[in-house]
Write an enzyme that holds these catalytic residues in place. Structure first.
Site, mmCIF file in Angstrom:
data_model
loop_
_atom_site.group_PDB
_atom_site.id
_atom_site.type_symbol
_atom_site.label_atom_id
_atom_site.label_comp_id
_atom_site.label_asym_id
_atom_site.label_seq_id
_atom_site.Cartn_x
_atom_site.Cartn_y
_atom_site.Cartn_z
ATOM 1 N N THR A 132 -3.532 -1.345 59.432
ATOM 2 C CA THR A 132 -2.748 -0.140 59.146
ATOM 3 C C THR A 132 -3.571 0.815 58.286
ATOM 4 O OG1 THR A 132 -0.723 -1.419 59.294
ATOM 5 C CG2 THR A 132 -0.577 0.686 58.126
ATOM 6 N N HIS A 170 -14.673 9.385 47.409
ATOM 7 C CA HIS A 170 -14.676 9.462 45.944
ATOM 8 C C HIS A 170 -15.870 10.204 45.366
ATOM 9 C CE1 HIS A 170 -17.480 6.154 44.499
ATOM 10 N NE2 HIS A 170 -17.361 5.790 45.757
ATOM 11 N N GLY A 175 -18.173 4.456 51.677
ATOM 12 C CA GLY A 175 -19.541 4.667 52.133
ATOM 13 C C GLY A 175 -20.224 3.372 52.541
ATOM 14 N N CYS A 230 -26.323 -1.422 37.734
ATOM 15 C CA CYS A 230 -25.853 -2.440 38.670
ATOM 16 C C CYS A 230 -24.406 -2.760 38.312
ATOM 17 C CB CYS A 230 -26.757 -3.651 38.680
ATOM 18 S SG CYS A 230 -26.938 -4.456 37.119
HETATM 19 N N1 PLP Z 1 -24.509 5.616 49.735
HETATM 20 C C1 PLP Z 1 -24.839 6.350 48.657
HETATM 21 C C2 PLP Z 1 -25.999 7.285 48.734
HETATM 22 C C3 PLP Z 1 -24.098 6.225 47.470
HETATM 23 O O1 PLP Z 1 -24.450 6.953 46.397
HETATM 24 C C4 PLP Z 1 -23.011 5.328 47.428
HETATM 25 C C5 PLP Z 1 -22.247 5.128 46.183
HETATM 26 O O2 PLP Z 1 -22.779 5.095 45.103
HETATM 27 C C6 PLP Z 1 -22.700 4.599 48.597
HETATM 28 C C7 PLP Z 1 -23.469 4.776 49.712
HETATM 29 C C8 PLP Z 1 -21.552 3.663 48.616
HETATM 30 O O3 PLP Z 1 -20.341 4.366 48.764
HETATM 31 P P1 PLP Z 1 -18.953 3.665 48.379
HETATM 32 O O4 PLP Z 1 -18.921 3.538 46.902
HETATM 33 O O5 PLP Z 1 -17.900 4.615 48.901
HETATM 34 O O6 PLP Z 1 -18.904 2.352 49.095
#
Ligand code: PLP
Length: 376
Positions: A230, A194, A69, A315
């Site tokens: 890759t 995840h 994300g 955090c």
């Molecule tokens: N955006 C939101 C709303 C999230 O809750 C999170 C993860 O806690 C992320 C982005 C980040 O995703 P990732 O852990 O896959 O980098």
């Protein structure tokens, strides 16, 4: 026995995803190779791309696999700025992956306020978009701490009318509520495996026809030149399998709101305040604050009782800090006392009930200790 109710931090890996990962690892092959093993790996990647696309109502061609994300958010922001956006409007309750990336970009960043339920103020947005500069607007589909769902389609209409770019962080919404990228009207949408039962370290940025994505990593030209390297074939295969299962199980997850609401009723009766209660929320997320009962005491007490939940925000050091999201909702008085309970595909009514039993027991002990101190 332990009870896991921290799916918004990371979901339990679905058996379908674990099987797909194991198969991909056993078969091997580089998707860029022309021989049989390579072709099989390519087929796995493309099958997963179609499964992920289906989960969010997009075409497979719109899906670019990235590392999660955070990278999807970064790619969207970087691309919008490269496409000529000069300012960024960021929802006040956005995840750090968006808020910090926007800040670090060097572009002008404006914070978009939310109301006391955590919902972004559309009237403010329309006014803010009355500006000659092209604007990137970042609005999450659902909040990680409170589960509050944002009016993304309405925001998209306003951003489109102003010729801007809307980026939607759908990391928490995908696989929990129905999403349709085609009808939503966003330019880009970030998702992460995840959070929906896939493995960690893989995600995707979904991009519409108006969004020209930047070339993030240079090299072998994978992901149609947008992100070289890759492909993470096992991760992608696991993501696809999880996306397929999550889509099929959306109705079952929606039914979890009854367990969430039953827990909400119990904690409210004991003096807690449910955060964002009046807003539409994810069916499996409950955030509540109990004035005077610090978040970390609740999280630690529950952990000792075998129940895993989170404080509003943890955090990376593992320390608990006051929730920025709840502060943005105008409730700094509640933020040090909030905890988040989030279920998922393997959670049942018994988990939510046991969480409530354990929480009420630790609250009682806390109150007894506080009472004894007051007397002494
Ligand atoms: N955006 C939101 C709303 C999230 O809750 C999170 C993860 O806690 C992320 C982005 C980040 O995703 P990732 O852990 O896959 O980098």
């Amino acid at each position: 026995m332990t009870i896991y109710l921290d799916y918004n931090a990371t979901a339990k890996v679905r058996p379908e995803a674990a099987a797909a990962i194991a198969e991909a690892l056993a078969e091997g092959g580089n998707p860029s190779s022309v021989h049989a093993a390579g072709r099989a790996a390519r087929a796995r990647v493309e099958q997963a791309r179609a499964q992920v696309a289906r989960l969010v109502g997009a075409t497979p061609a719109a899906v670019t696999f990235v590392s999660g994300g955070t990278e999807a958010d970064a790619l969207a922001i970087e691309s919008a700025l490269a496409a000529g956006c000069e300012r960024i409007i960021v929802g006040a309750t956005e995840h750090e992956a968006v808020a910090e990336t926007a800040k670090a970009s060097g572009a002008l960043v404006e914070e978009w306020r939310v109301d006391e339920d955590g919902v972004a103020d559309l009237v403010w947005l329309v006014r803010a978009l009355d500006d000659k500069r092209r604007t990137l607007v970042c609005l999450m589909a659902a909040n990680n701490e409170t589960g509050v769902i944002q009016p993304v389609a309405d925001a998209a209409a306003a951003v489109r009318a102003a010729g801007g770019w809307l980026h939607v962080d759908a990391v928490q919404a995908a696989g929990k509520v129905a999403l349709n990228f085609e009808t939503l009207g966003a330019d880009t949408l970030a998702i992460s495996a995840h959070k929906l039962g896939g493995p960690q370290g893989i995600g995707a940025l979904v991009a519409g026809p108006r969004a020209m994505l930047s070339r993030r990593l240079h090299g072998g030209g994978q992901e149609r030149g947008r992100r070289a390297g890759t492909e993470n074939v096992p991760g992608i295969a696991g993501f696809g399998a999880a996306a397929k299962a999550a889509l099929a199980e959306l109705p079952a997850l929606a039914a979890q709101s009854a367990f969430r609401d039953a827990l909400a009723a119990r904690v409210k009766a004991a003096g807690a305040v449910v955060v964002g209660e009046a807003a539409p929320r994810l069916p499996q997320t409950l955030s509540f604050a109990t004035p005077g009962f610090a978040s970390e005491l609740q999280v630690m007490g529950l952990d000792l009782a075998g129940v895993m939940v989170s404080a509003g925000a943890a955090c990376t050091s593992g320390k608990v800090k006051a929730s920025r999201v709840i502060e943005a909702m105008g409730r700094p008085d509640l933020s040090p006392y909030a905890i988040r309970v989030s279920g998922g595909w393997a959670s049942g009514e018994a988990d939510w009930t046991a969480c409530g039993d354990a929480w009420l027991a630790i609250l009682e002990r806390h109150r007894a200790r506080a009472g004894a101190k007051a007397v002494a």
